[in-house]
Every structure is written in structure tokens, then in C-alpha cells.
Design a protein around this motif. Structure first.
Motif, PDB file in Angstrom:
ATOM      1  N   GLU A 258       0.826  -1.205   0.000  1.00  0.00           N
ATOM      2  CA  GLU A 258       0.000   0.000   0.000  1.00  0.00           C
ATOM      3  C   GLU A 258       0.866   1.263   0.000  1.00  0.00           C
ATOM      4  N   PHE A 259       1.959   1.236   0.766  1.00  0.00           N
ATOM      5  CA  PHE A 259       2.870   2.379   0.745  1.00  0.00           C
ATOM      6  C   PHE A 259       3.503   2.536  -0.639  1.00  0.00           C
ATOM      7  N   GLN A 260       3.801   1.428  -1.298  1.00  0.00           N
ATOM      8  CA  GLN A 260       4.365   1.516  -2.652  1.00  0.00           C
ATOM      9  C   GLN A 260       3.344   2.086  -3.627  1.00  0.00           C
ATOM     10  N   ALA A 261       2.065   1.768  -3.405  1.00  0.00           N
ATOM     11  CA  ALA A 261       1.021   2.305  -4.295  1.00  0.00           C
ATOM     12  C   ALA A 261       0.896   3.818  -4.156  1.00  0.00           C
ATOM     13  N   CYS A 437       7.545   7.600  -0.031  1.00  0.00           N
ATOM     14  CA  CYS A 437       6.295   7.371  -0.752  1.00  0.00           C
ATOM     15  C   CYS A 437       5.544   8.668  -1.042  1.00  0.00           C
ATOM     16  N   GLY A 438       6.113   9.811  -0.609  1.00  0.00           N
ATOM     17  CA  GLY A 438       5.493  11.092  -0.913  1.00  0.00           C
ATOM     18  C   GLY A 438       4.285  11.421  -0.066  1.00  0.00           C
ATOM     19  N   ARG A 439       4.260  10.917   1.179  1.00  0.00           N
ATOM     20  CA  ARG A 439       3.122  11.161   2.054  1.00  0.00           C
ATOM     21  C   ARG A 439       3.522  11.909   3.324  1.00  0.00           C
ATOM     22  N   GLY A 440       4.508  12.793   3.210  1.00  0.00           N
ATOM     23  CA  GLY A 440       4.911  13.574   4.364  1.00  0.00           C
ATOM     24  C   GLY A 440       3.802  14.478   4.882  1.00  0.00           C
TER      25      GLY A 440
END
Length: 477
Positions: A258-261, A437-440
Motif C-alpha cells: 500500500e505504501f508503494q502504491a 512514498c510522498g506522504r509527508g
């Protein structure tokens, strides 16, 4: 059974005062600095970074620059109005002679002034106007994506420094407790040596252990000062700060897949690559527009009419066209070069996307590895605590050496520090995972689900391994 204070002689009181000057006073000074510092949670620290840090402000100025350039690009569609003013000197008066008349027809004085207003309006430029606007939009998107990337990097740096300060403070406390344990052990060793139960070498070993523990504590206190400065620097604060968010673990995280998605769902680095791809495509369009004509409308009006010659108009207007018919195949080859750049950016996007997913996997495994280490050290901590208790009792009975007690204390301190270090490694790996993953931007949401690691009061960390720190049980007289 009766009790008496451990420190019950002038010589012992002098020793305690000496230890206070070497250890207790510096420790109390650092503790006082911590207590006087401003409490600051991690979300508050992050807000300060985003509002004060120069790197964030520089990234915002880059966005402002690109917005201004976009506004400038859109100005191409408006008329271009120019004022032309010239005061001219020539070698002689201009006149036309008509034979056989002896005089001529005057045309222009040797000194005159021209002043006119010119206006040009592009009507068609082969698509270059639209290209300029779209390229400016792409540069704005690139700057904003770069700003998000910078924000995620600062988030990770803040986590490393903020929770590094938490780790340094916990390490300092553990080493302070180790000093306390070693001092009490050294005192018992002295009493047992005086009673003839142990040899003098055991007492000397205990004294060396106290000195080593004090040196380690002083080093840990300096590390706290360094960590404090790192947090103050990144939050651009002049006053001392005290972290109020503890080291933590998160149990209900998404799977690695899910983090990779998340990488495919608006990662700032991929957004930057997309903007660069758009710029490359606009470069192709710009070169293709070079093969097309440019059509424009123009007009002019002379402001100083009495300076005009008989051949100069007062005003003029019309349409113009410019078209390059042959340029030695320059435009064709420039188009091919621009297409190659566009393909190159596409390949780089695929590679970076794959690399980011690999990085997500690496960060996720590092986080899980730290979580496993933390759990494993729970059992180790119970073992080292019991081992220290047993070694202390055996030493008092003359069945263990001072070295064994010191080794047991070292093992217990290492287990304490290892457990705290595992929590720190989890936190740092977690924030690296968010960056990968770009979710900072979702860190606040995750922090609400975080579980702080157990905070033991200082006197309880070794409580199961040691007896009372201030009283001694003695036989009745």
C-alpha cells in the motif's frame, strides 16, 4: 534490626561532595536547562520549520518567481506599445534642386526631432504564444513540486533531530542511573573490604567502574547539548526547546504494497518529472512553430508633426507577416533534438518511479526491523535487570566479584539504551518511509495513532536490580 544513613562520617561526606562537583552539579545544571526550556511538540516544531526555515521560504520564492514569469508569458497576447524619441543632427539641409531654377525645394533641416508611438499586436505566431503560456504553467508546477519535496526533506531532518534529542536525553538519564548504581556498588565494596569479606582489588574495580560511568554520563550530557542546538537550528529558534512528544511506535500501519502504491498517487518527485516532461513537449512544439509564419498588426503616430518632411506620414497602420522559407534544415533538426529530450524524460520517469518503490520497500523493512528489535529487547531488559539483582546479592555474600557486578550493570544499561535506540530507529525509518512514498503531508494523521514508549521514572529504572539507595540494613549492635 536497625537502620542508619550510609553517609555517616566526615570522610564519606567529603567524598560525596567531590562526586557532586564532578557529576551531580553538571547533571543538575543540564536538568535545570531542560526544565526551563519551552515545551515543544513535534507538530509545533514542524509548524515552526514551515513558517521560519529559510529553505522553505526560498522554495516559496521560487514558486513566486515562476508565477511572475507565467504572468509575463500571458502578456505576449497584449499589444506592445513603444514610444520612440530621437533628436537628430545631420551634415546639411536636405533639399531637392530643380533645374534650371536656381533654388531648391526644402525637405529637412540639419537638426530635427522625431517622436512617435508604435503599437504591435501578434495575431498568429505558429503556436508560439500558447507554447510560452503552457511552458510557464509547467515551470510553476515544477516549482511547487520542488517545494513539496523540500518540505518532505525538512520533515525527515526535523524527525532525526527532534527524536535524536529525545534519544540523547534518555541516554543521559540511563547513564546518570548507571553512575548511581556504580556509586552504591563502590560503597558496598568499601564496606565489605573493611569487614574483610572481599579483597582490596574488588573495591578498586568498583572505583574504576564509577569513574567510567561518570565519563560516559558527561559525554551523554554533551550529546544532549549538541542535539538541542540541532533542533533550535532547524526550527530557527533563539530560546531553548524541550521536546514534549515522546519516542513512539505505530502498530496498525498499512502494508508495504500500500505504501508503494502511494508513489503513483502524486509523489512530488514524479510531479517534478511530469513538469519536466511537459516542458520537453513544449520544446518540441516551439521548434515546430519555427516552420510557420508570424502574422501581426501594427500602427504608428508621429507626435511632432511640424518636423516631418513632405514624404513622412503622420500616421500609419497595417498587417505584417514574417516567414522563414529555408534555414538550412536547422528547424527540422531542432525538432528531432527536442523529441529526444522528451523521450529521455519519459525514460527517467519510469526509472525514478521504480527506484522510489524500491526505496519504500527498504524503508519499510528498516522500520519493521527496528520494531522487532524493540520487542526483543523487552525480554533482554527483564533478563539483565534480574541478572544485576542476583549479582549484587551474590557480591554481598562474597560469591561474586566486583567485575561481575559491573558487567551486569553494563549489560542492563546497554539493554536500556538499545531499547530506546530501537524506538528512535523506528521513528526515523517511519519518517523516511513517508518521504519515500510522498506522504509527508499525512504525518499528523499518523502521529495521532502513535503509541509513546514507556517512560520510566528515573528512580525506577534500576529499582528491581537495587535496594534502597540511601539506607543500609545492618546487624543489631
Amino acid at each position: 534490626m536497625q537502620y542508619r544513613w550510609l553517609v555517616n562520617s566526615p570522610s564519606r561526606w567529603s567524598s560525596v561532595r567531590l562526586l557532586s562537583s564532578l557529576f551531580v552539579v553538571p547533571y543538575l545544571a543540564v536538568a535545570a536547562m531542560d526544565s526551563a526550556a519551552e515545551p515543544l511538540s513535534f507538530p509545533q516544531a514542524l509548524e515552526r520549520v514551515r513558517s521560519r526555515n529559510e529553505q522553505v521560504m526560498a522554495a516559496q520564492e521560487d514558486v513566486n518567481q515562476r508565477l511572475a514569469e507565467r504572468a509575463a508569458a500571458r502578456g505576449i497576447r497584449y499589444p506592445n506599445v513603444e514610444l520612440d524619441f530621437e533628436h537628430i543632427f545631420i551634415n546639411d539641409v536636405i533639399s531637392i534642386k530643380i533645374d534650371p531654377i536656381p533654388w531648391g525645394l526644402w525637405m529637412q533641416d540639419s537638426r530635427f526631432t522625431h517622436a512617435n508611438v508604435k503599437a504591435t499586436l501578434p495575431l498568429y505566431a505558429g503556436g508560439l504564444i500558447g507554447v510560452a503560456e503552457d511552458a510557464a504553467d509547467a515551470r510553476v508546477a515544477e516549482a511547487r513540486a520542488q517545494g513539496r519535496t523540500s518540505d518532505d526533506e525538512l520533515l525527515t531532518q526535523l524527525a532525526e533531530r527532534y527524536f535524536g534529542l529525545c534519544l540523547a536525553q534518555r541516554a543521559r538519564d540511563v547513564y546518570a542511573l548507571k553512575v548511581d548504581v556504580m556509586e552504591r556498588h563502590a560503597y558496598r565494596a568499601q564496606r565489605l573490604m573493611e569487614e574483610g569479606i572481599i579483597a582490596r582489588i574488588e573495591y578498586l574495580n568498583a572505583q574504576v567502574a564509577v569513574a567510567d560511568a561518570e565519563r560516559e554520563h558527561q559525554s551523554a550530557a554533551r550529546n544532549v547539548s549538541i542535539a538541542h542546538e540541532g533542533v533550535r537550528n532547524i526550527t530557527v529558534s533563539d530560546e531553548p526547546l524541550e521536546p514534549s512528544t515522546a519516542l513512539f511506535l505505530i502498530g496498525d500501519l498499512e502494508s508495504c504494497e500500500e505504501f508503494q502504491a502511494y508513489v503513483d498517487q502524486g509523489h512530488p518527485i514524479l510531479d517534478m518529472i511530469a513538469a519536466k516532461s511537459d516542458l520537453a513537449h513544449q520544446g518540441v512544439r516551439a521548434q515546430e512553430a519555427e516552420d510557420k509564419p508570424t502574422i501581426y498588426a501594427f500602427g504608428m503616430h508621429e507626435l511632432i508633426e511640424d518636423q516631418l518632411t513632405a514624404l513622412d506620414p503622420t500616421w500609419a497602420a497595417g498587417l505584417g507577416m514574417k516567414w522563414t522559407l529555408f534555414d538550412g534544415f536547422q528547424t527540422r533538426n531542432k525538432v528531432k533534438a527536442a523529441e529526444a529530450v522528451e523521450r529521455k524524460v519519459g525514460y527517467m520517469r519510469q526509472k525514478i518511479q521504480r527506484d522510489l518503490k524500491t526505496l519504500v520497500l527498504k524503508r519499510y523493512e528498516e522500520m519493521e526491523q527496528a520494531r522487532d528489535a524493540y520487542r526483543a529487547l523487552d525480554a533482554t531488559l527483564a533478563l539483565t535487570r534480574e541478572n544485576l539483582r542476583v549479582r549484587n546479592r551474590a557480591f554481598e555474600e562474597g560469591l561474586a566479584t566486583s567485575v561481575e557486578v559491573v558487567d551486569a550493570a553494563l549489560s542492563h544499561a546497554r539493554a536500556q539504551l538499545g531499547r530506546v535506540k530501537a524506538a528512535y530507529d523506528f521513528d526515523v525509518a517511519f519518517f523516511h518511509l513517508l518521504e519515500a512514498c510522498g506522504r509527508g503531508d499525512r504525518c499528523a494523521e499518523y502521529l495521532e495513532r502513535a503509541v509513546p514508549i514507556a517512560e520510566h521514572p528515573p528512580e525506577a529504572l534500576f529499582s528491581q536490580a537495587e535496594g534502597s539507595p540511601t539506607l543500609e540494613t545492618v546487624k543489631p549492635e
